[in-house]
Design an enzyme around this catalytic site. Structure first.
Site, PDB file in Angstrom:
ATOM      1  CD  GLU A 327     -36.323  39.675  35.768  1.00  0.00           C
ATOM      2  OE1 GLU A 327     -35.429  40.494  36.619  1.00  0.00           O
ATOM      3  OE2 GLU A 327     -36.484  38.334  35.905  1.00  0.00           O
ATOM      4  CB  CYS A 328     -37.004  37.906  29.270  1.00  0.00           C
ATOM      5  SG  CYS A 328     -36.443  37.162  27.887  1.00  0.00           S
ATOM      6  N   GLY A 329     -39.551  37.436  28.824  1.00  0.00           N
ATOM      7  CA  GLY A 329     -40.997  37.309  28.469  1.00  0.00           C
ATOM      8  C   GLY A 329     -42.172  37.905  28.974  1.00  0.00           C
ATOM      9  CG  MET A 332     -41.201  39.822  24.500  1.00  0.00           C
ATOM     10  SD  MET A 332     -40.518  38.312  23.655  1.00  0.00           S
ATOM     11  CE  MET A 332     -39.874  37.362  25.030  1.00  0.00           C
ATOM     12  CB  THR A 432     -34.834  44.640  31.384  1.00  0.00           C
ATOM     13  OG1 THR A 432     -35.088  43.492  32.047  1.00  0.00           O
ATOM     14  CG2 THR A 432     -34.771  45.811  32.380  1.00  0.00           C
TER      15      THR A 432
END
Length: 441
Positions: A327-329, A332, A432
């Site tokens: 999720e998010c970080g 990435m 995501t």
């Protein structure tokens, strides 16, 4: 038994809600009062501070993403406490334009539904009697929201206090506390809000000071007496379908943004959470069924993550045969590379083709509704999910298959769909930019 509660709110962000909330939690704890904290809205940083100050896990409750039944289960975590304090987000009535699961995300929705009176924190710097007009407007805005009283913040002098009190008396509004201007009480911030609780080296001292400050300047007895019992029914804490039976969870200062209610709900459903630290170059536990990488600040630790060869190789082996979700970080970190704000590219896990950059920052903020095109751990293809996105990363390359159809709170399509990739050994890697809060249309 579920205790009486209060909502700590304000007309806007930056008025001192968090300082008052932490001070109240610390002050009551010092008196031997057990307080159950909550955070209204999707903020994932404040609950860790609440937990440190109160000694009890703090949970998010959110009217846009949670049905009333789920909110009732969240409030059920207050069993055994003496008092509930919920910290609002933004201004009391601030939310989105279109109704969500049980409201528009405003703290006022929670206060009205639960019947918790509001303690309004007012920044009185630069005004005197006129502040009472603001308080009166908040008192009258929604008939289903009760104003318990106000706490005046950033009061310049005894004369200033006297003038503000005159206005409040004329408006018939109770003053529960007066906090003198004190710049050193401010907590350090960065681009996503407060610096995380786990990164505050002197957090115990800060909380003790906040507690002493609030104890000196707020009428704790009057504030507690203003609390009211829940208007809505409350249920035991809800179980949440876990992403796996044994969950390898990245957990350190680079990956700290996982909602506490998810972890509690997974455990209540019988799942076992196995934390590991990528920053300590640890790989996910090989006995786990799935691996989950929450959001956080990978951009601040990109060099360390790039050099964490045990973490990266272990994660790659794990993904060959099992599911990995970020999720998010965390998303990435699953990608091919991350460019930091100085323009330096750091190699990430390479399990997805995602490339992100902080050299050219772009602000992304808001609720998200997702319909999954492919299954992720804990949710089948076609499932509807609600969550929240908050980051500054820019996508420079996202070559993998779109994971979901995503819209914002205005039902407008969001281009950041998340992506997924299946591995040759039968595993799947997905990610995501939004943080999951709850399932639901």
């Amino acid at each position: 038994m579920i205790p009486a509660g209060l909502m700590i709110s304000a007309p806007a962000s930056g008025t001192g809600k968090t300082t008052l909330m932490l001070g109240l939690l610390a002050a009551f704890r010092a008196q031997g009062v057990t307080v159950q904290p909550f955070k209204s809205g999707p903020d994932y940083i404040d609950p860790a501070f609440h937990t440190a100050a109160s000694g009890r896990a703090s949970f998010n409750i959110d009217s846009w993403s949670m049905e009333h039944e789920r909110i009732a289960g969240m409030v059920g975590n207050a069993q055994g406490a003496d008092l509930i304090l919920a910290e609002g987000s933004m201004g009391l009535f601030d939310g989105v334009a279109i109704q969500g699961a049980s409201g528009n995300g405003a703290s006022a929705d929670i206060a009205a539904h639960m019947g918790w009176p509001v303690v309004l924190v007012l920044d009185v710097s630069g005004a005197a009697q006129s502040v009472a007009a603001t308080a009166l407007g908040f008192k009258m805005m929604r008939p289903d929201v009760t104003l318990a009283g106000v706490v005046l913040n950033r009061v310049a002098s005894p004369r200033h206090e006297a003038l503000v009190r005159v206005g409040m008396e004329q408006a018939g509004i109770t003053v529960l506390g007066v906090l003198p201007r004190r710049a050193e009480m401010a907590l350090p911030e960065r681009h996503l809000g407060l610096v995380q609780a786990g990164e505050q080296e002197n957090l115990d001292e800060v909380l003790a000071e906040a507690g002493a400050f609030v104890r000196e300047h707020v009428d704790l007895d009057a504030l507690r007496a203003a609390a009211m019992g829940a208007r809505a029914s409350v249920t035991p804490p809800a179980k949440i379908v876990p992403p796996g039976q044994r969950i390898a969870l990245a957990q350190d200062n680079a990956f700290a943004f996982v909602y506490p209610h998810l972890l509690a709900g997974w455990r209540a459903a019988g799942a076992e959470v196995l934390p590991f630290s990528p920053l300590q170059n640890e790989a996910p536990d090989d006995s786990a069924d799935i691996c989950w990488l929450p959001g956080g600040y990978p951009e601040l630790h990109a060099g360390t993550l790039a050099a964490a060869d045990t973490f990266r190789s272990g994660l790659q082996r794990f993904a060959e045969t099992r599911a990995v979700h970020g999720e998010c970080g965390g998303y990435m970190a699953l990608g091919a590379g991350l460019i930091d704000k100085e323009g330096t590219r750091h190699e990430m896990a390479g399990l997805l083709g995602l490339e992100t950059s902080f050299a050219k920052r772009k602000f992304h903020l808001g609720y998200r509704r997702a319909t999954l095109e492919a299954a992720i751990p804990g949710a089948e293809a076609g499932a509807h999910l609600r969550g929240h996105e908050f980051h500054y990363a820019t996508i420079t390359s996202e070559p993998d298959t779109a994971l979901a159809r995503i819209t914002d709170s205005n039902d407008l399509t969001v281009p950041e769909t998340g992506t997924y990739r299946r591995t040759e050994g039968g595993g799947q890697v997905s990610g995501t930019f939004f943080h999951l809060i709850a399932a639901g249309a």
